[in-house]
Design a protein around this motif. Sequence first.
Motif, PDB file in Angstrom:
ATOM      1  N   GLN A  10      -4.154 -34.299  29.909  1.00 22.19           N
ATOM      2  CA  GLN A  10      -3.785 -35.271  29.082  1.00 22.19           C
ATOM      3  C   GLN A  10      -4.061 -34.387  27.253  1.00 22.19           C
ATOM      4  O   GLN A  10      -5.036 -33.276  27.977  1.00 22.19           O
ATOM      5  N   SER A  12      -4.268 -35.258  23.034  1.00 17.76           N
ATOM      6  CA  SER A  12      -4.733 -35.928  22.378  1.00 17.76           C
ATOM      7  C   SER A  12      -3.942 -35.985  21.473  1.00 17.76           C
ATOM      8  O   SER A  12      -3.189 -34.691  20.791  1.00 17.76           O
ATOM      9  N   GLY A  72       1.580 -43.790  27.296  1.00 13.52           N
ATOM     10  CA  GLY A  72       1.439 -42.581  27.999  1.00 13.52           C
ATOM     11  C   GLY A  72       1.674 -42.858  29.206  1.00 13.52           C
ATOM     12  O   GLY A  72       1.441 -41.761  30.469  1.00 13.52           O
ATOM     13  N   ASN A  92       0.554 -33.975  28.834  1.00 13.92           N
ATOM     14  CA  ASN A  92       0.978 -35.445  27.887  1.00 13.92           C
ATOM     15  C   ASN A  92       0.682 -36.157  27.321  1.00 13.92           C
ATOM     16  O   ASN A  92      -0.596 -36.067  26.926  1.00 13.92           O
ATOM     17  N   GLU A  94      -2.273 -38.443  25.326  1.00 10.76           N
ATOM     18  CA  GLU A  94      -2.607 -39.460  26.418  1.00 10.76           C
ATOM     19  C   GLU A  94      -2.697 -40.378  25.019  1.00 10.76           C
ATOM     20  O   GLU A  94      -2.771 -40.785  23.693  1.00 10.76           O
TER      21      GLU A  94
END
Length: 111
Positions: A10, A12, A72, A92, A94
């Motif tokens: 993840q 941010s 997400g 990814n 998030e």
Amino acid sequence: MDSRTAPPTQLSARELARRLSAGEALTVIDVREADELAIARFPVAVHIALATLPQRFAELPPGPLVVACHHGARSMHALKFLRAQGRTDVQNLEGGIDSWARDVDPKVGRY
């Protein structure tokens, strides 16, 4: 690169914004559907809908990738697919574009 050296799964929205501002060479892949792009767009992203990712895999540039969608979930499916294909340099976003709109750029539409 193996699973022990792969980047965290993840990332941010704030960290993505920081890395883009710093000029880091990474590519954002937006896996949402085309109609969603009319509502909200990332400032810099390559659009490859999740359903077409296997057919368009060869189009992905070398180097780090960040996959993103609305919240997400779809992009996490994309990350798993890409890592299964040997692309360990994938993260990814998030919370997807919704977290981008909330935490980075409030001008981006939320839906």
